[in-house]
Design an enzyme around this catalytic site. Structure first.
Site, PDB file in Angstrom:
ATOM      1  N   GLY B  33      12.222  52.241  32.229  1.00  0.00           N
ATOM      2  CA  GLY B  33      12.913  53.521  32.171  1.00  0.00           C
ATOM      3  C   GLY B  33      12.191  54.656  32.857  1.00  0.00           C
ATOM      4  N   CYS B 242      44.843  43.446  31.457  1.00  0.00           N
ATOM      5  CA  CYS B 242      44.969  43.472  32.914  1.00  0.00           C
ATOM      6  C   CYS B 242      46.358  42.946  33.302  1.00  0.00           C
ATOM      7  CB  CYS B 242      43.884  42.621  33.558  1.00  0.00           C
ATOM      8  SG  CYS B 242      44.094  42.415  35.353  1.00  0.00           S
ATOM      9  N   CYS B 245      45.669  39.459  35.418  1.00  0.00           N
ATOM     10  CA  CYS B 245      45.049  38.262  34.861  1.00  0.00           C
ATOM     11  C   CYS B 245      45.116  38.210  33.331  1.00  0.00           C
ATOM     12  CB  CYS B 245      43.602  38.121  35.324  1.00  0.00           C
ATOM     13  SG  CYS B 245      42.464  39.223  34.455  1.00  0.00           S
ATOM     14  N   CYS B 267      41.868  44.671  36.463  1.00  0.00           N
ATOM     15  CA  CYS B 267      40.408  44.604  36.332  1.00  0.00           C
ATOM     16  C   CYS B 267      39.750  45.321  37.495  1.00  0.00           C
ATOM     17  CB  CYS B 267      39.925  43.148  36.368  1.00  0.00           C
ATOM     18  SG  CYS B 267      40.479  42.160  34.986  1.00  0.00           S
ATOM     19  N   CYS B 273      38.652  39.048  37.970  1.00  0.00           N
ATOM     20  CA  CYS B 273      40.107  38.975  37.919  1.00  0.00           C
ATOM     21  C   CYS B 273      40.603  37.751  38.703  1.00  0.00           C
ATOM     22  CB  CYS B 273      40.700  40.255  38.487  1.00  0.00           C
ATOM     23  SG  CYS B 273      42.433  40.515  38.074  1.00  0.00           S
TER      24      CYS B 273
END
Lengths: 266, 311, 236
Positions: B33, B242, B245, B267, B273
């Protein structure tokens, strides 16, 4: 009525000894020593350039003095914390828990880009408050205590008057119960009528919270109303130091006499 | 790493630069970080096009790596296509659109929906690496705040969001606490992806080209999104699946399909997808004309992009 | 210090000279080697011609002025405090609990309402605000300050009204020592008698009172013992 016994053994909250700070050849602060006890308000008076602000910045750890020490004794045991020997992280933590600093210009002490509530909530959040509802309720309570309407809680301080900004700064500093507050000309930039209200509020808060404070001001009337004790500074040195009304009504040092006699009477 | 061919160094950057960047990457991995400054080089792309991510990728890519590049979740946008083509040209490595095949994935704005494994590295392109910047303009001060873990202002911003909008409005680049120590900007991924960063089995590297910072989240590191007890962190959710899909666990983009207000939700991860559709999953609009057209377009663009510049 | 139980103030060797540095260092001697003992339940009237230093002595007792020499021992609860050498916080504790000073002028924050001005000494002692205000109101009523004025700041009041507000502030908490500087100077007869009654009540309750009363009738009415100061010539 029974008088509270005087505790001779009590220890000062702040013990300052031999504090000195020079900028080049100019000694802005020269051999200043004093003790400050819990609940005591010390006024530091003097003209511009007398070293008042330098002293305040040395006391608060913002500036490192060339000589001398500032000991802060939070628990009354042991020698106390050497403020300038503390790691910066500890000092910052101190400044947002047990200490506070009130700037002359509220813009220096506030976040102008966030709401009044966020300004007041910052100190609690910085030390771990994580409940929005509680933080907000506390901010609202403090807004009321500094006499700002509650419907301003979500307004940014840029929309506030100078007096309101200064009161907001007080709320921001006092919200989590500091024991020692440094104030640099807290009523400095305000109109006279606004100043009176702030003074009244400040005096009331200081008394109710039992705060210890060091207040730098060039205004002797402000010093008289707020401070228990006065320290008169000239050319970086404390030339006179004592009970506020004694210093103002019976000044001994030539400079203090000049200062007192120079005040315009309305 | 070996020289690819004469004239061009493998991976575009010279060896000195790669060594310098790898050092920065190692340091970043060692201090999760923490933003490590590095001497960023000029790249043959403008800032904002992923120059930070490209330099990181260029420094760690090897001849056996398989590279995937996504932009907003898709492999077929201009930015992804350009970067993929660039690396094919300067390294000759194989590129792919399939998340599972890739060893390196350079990304802008998304973490793939398909879970990544320990043999994969995710490289984020970062426009603004400093999460404290919006509250504190001074670089010296933000560095000190990081050094002292002085992060009160982060919650000031979240408080402000709730007070102004009733909720934490930040939907992407949502700040996180890494390893309990450093507050980090996860780059402009949707907060939907934040939970994928936590305790992830894969290495995550972040490169900011303009600001010349590299930071990292090593595998199995705690990544916690900042929040309040009474306003806990929440990811976006949709009350639909979606349209192509039928996935109900993926981040959806809204796509306008005609001039008459027709819209589909699909997606954002195009590979995810496509994979689901290939496996026989169908969304509510898969059979519609618009759905079929969109599906066809995506496949065509993808084929085109992949074909382009193949050696 | 061994002193009889009823001694409240024991001042000795008090000497005071003002040195005016802004006027070429002119020295103005005010008094020299003053010894004064005040007991509980008595009223001492400082007496002497104008310029003899009556106000200066009173202010020295309350540590508003600092003498060049001498001591002012004050019985503060179970302690003896020397007002000349005590640190400021002890002097302030004495003023809060033990010693009231009613000066000739009221000095307060401009906008504070009269009722709060009077209640303040009680609040400083920790008394609850509503109760403190109630006691302040009762005293103001007794001193004939009409209730419609209580919410106003006293700055706009007449001289007599301001003086009565000042007296109320001094008497509102029953402190064992009262220092009064011309408390009846600008009052009409009726109000003067009320203040005289207040002083007598305090005295009968055991307060030690030191005052400057220009009015012989008042001195007689409160049964004052005279303490005479001589006028001193300015020293070279």
């Amino acid at each position: 009525m029974n008088a509270a016994p005087l505790m001779e053994a009590e220890r000062p909250l702040l013990a300052v000894s031999g504090l000195g700070k020079a900028f080049g050849a100019r000694r802005a602060c020269d051999d200043v020593s004093f003790d400050l006890y819990a609940g005591e308000v010390l006024g530091v008076v003097g003209e511009s350039g007398s070293g008042k602000t330098t002293l305040l910045r040395c006391l608060s750890g913002d500036l490192t003095p060339d000589t001398g020490t500032v000991l802060y004794g939070p628990n009354g045991n042991g020698p106390g914390l050497d403020v300038h020997a503390l790691p910066e992280g500890r000092r910052r933590l101190l400044m947002r828990t047990e200490w506070g600093y009130v700037h002359q210009n509220p813009r220096d002490g506030l976040r102008m880009g966030v709401s009044a509530g966020a300004n007041i909530g910052e100190r609690p959040m910085a030390v771990g408050a994580r409940h929005y509802g509680h933080i907000r309720a506390q901010a609202a309570d403090w807004l009321a205590r500094v006499e700002i309407e509650n419907d301003r809680l979500d307004d940014r301080p840029v929309t506030f008057s100078g007096g309101m900004q200064q009161r907001l700064q007080l709320a921001r500093v006092l919200v989590n119960g500091p024991r020692l507050v440094f104030m640099d000309e807290p009523t400095g930039g305000l109109d006279v009528s606004v100043q009176a209200r702030l003074l009244d509020l400040l005096r009331d808060l200081v008394t109710r919270l039992g705060l210890a404070a060091v207040i730098v001001t060039h205004d002797l009337a402000v010093a008289r109303l707020l401070a228990h004790r006065l320290m008169v500074m000239k050319d970086g040195r404390a030339v006179e130091h004592g009970l506020t009304d004694q210093v103002l009504d019976d000044p001994h040092h030539p400079y203090t006499q000049l200062l007192v006699s120079s005040v315009l009477q309305a | 790493m070996t020289q690819h061919d004469s004239g061009v160094t493998f991976g575009y950057l010279d060896e000195q630069t790669k060594r310098m960047i790898r050092r920065a990457v190692l340091k970043a991995v060692a201090i999760p970080g923490y933003q490590v400054p590095f001497a960023g080089r000029e790249m043959p792309l403008p800032y904002g096009w992923g120059t930070g991510g490209i330099q990181v990728t260029a420094s760690i890519i090897g001849p056996d790596d398989v590279l995937k590049v996504i932009d907003q979740g898709a492999d077929d946008t201009t930015n992804a296509v350009s970067i993929r083509r660039f690396f094919r040209r300067v390294t000759g490595v194989r590129t792919t659109e399939h998340t599972t095949e890739a060893t390196l994935i350079q990304t802008r704005h998304r973490i793939p929906e398909t879970p990544l494994g320990p043999d994969q590295i995710l490289i984020y392109q970062v426009p603004i690496p400093e999460p404290l910047r919006f509250m504190e303009a001074r670089e010296t001060e933000t560095r000190r705040m990081h050094a002292l873990a002085d992060y009160g202002v982060m919650h000031v911003k979240l408080y402000e969001d709730i007070s102004q909008y009733g909720r934490i409005a930040k939907a992407y680049d949502y700040p996180v606490m890494v390893n309990g120590r450093y507050v980090m900007a996860p780059s402009p991924i949707p907060k939907f992806d934040n939970p994928k960063m936590h305790d992830a089995p894969f290495l995550q590297l972040f490169g900011a080209g303009r600001e010349k910072r590299i930071y990292a989240v090593p595998p199995h590191t705690s990544v916690v999104s900042l929040d309040f007890e009474d306003h806990p962190f929440e990811v976006q959710s949709w009350d639909r699946v979606c349209d192509l899909c039928g996935a109900d666990d993926s981040y959806l983009d809204e796509v306008v399909t005609d001039d008459a207000g027709g819209r589909l939700f699909v997606c954002s991860d195009s590979d995810y997808c496509a994979g689901r559709r290939a496996a026989g999953h169908e969304g509510p609009a898969a059979a519609s004309a618009a759905g079929a057209a969109l599906s066809e377009t995506m496949t065509a663009v993808s084929r085109e992009a992949d074909g382009e510049g193949t050696p | 210090m061994i002193l009889p139980d009823d001694v409240m103030i024991q001042a000795g060797g008090l000497t005071k000279t003002f040195v005016l540095h802004t006027q070429g260092g002119t020295a103005i001697p005010v008094f020299r080697d003053i010894t004064l003992t005040v007991r509980a339940g008595e009223v001492v009237a400082l007496h002497g011609p104008s310029g003899a230093g009556k106000s200066t002595l009173l202010r020295t007792l309350v540590a508003n002025y600092r003498p060049d020499a001498g001591h002012v021992m004050v019985r503060h609860g179970g302690d003896w405090v020397d007002m000349v050498t005590a640190p400021p916080r002890h002097v302030l504790a004495v003023r809060r609990h033990t010693m009231a000073h009613v000066s000739q002028f009221l000095r307060v924050i401009p906008r504070v309402p009269t009722l709060d001005v009077v209640a303040e000494p009680l609040i400083a002692l920790g008394e609850e605000r509503t109760a403190a205000r109630a006691r302040a109101g009762a005293l103001l009523a007794r001193l004939n300050i009409p209730e419609r004025l209580w919410s106003l700041a006293p700055a706009t009041f007449s001289g007599g009204e301001q003086q009565r507000v000042n007296v109320a502030r001094g008497f509102v908490s029953a402190r064992p020592i009262l220092l009064l500087d011309e408390p009846t100077a600008s009052l009409d007869r009726a109000n003067r008698d009320i203040v005289v009654d207040l002083i007598r009540e305090a005295r009968d309750d055991g307060a030690a009172v030191v005052g400057i009363f220009h009015d012989a009738e008042v001195r007689a009415a409160v049964g004052a013992r005279l303490f005479t100061l001589e006028r001193r010539e300015t020293a070279a």
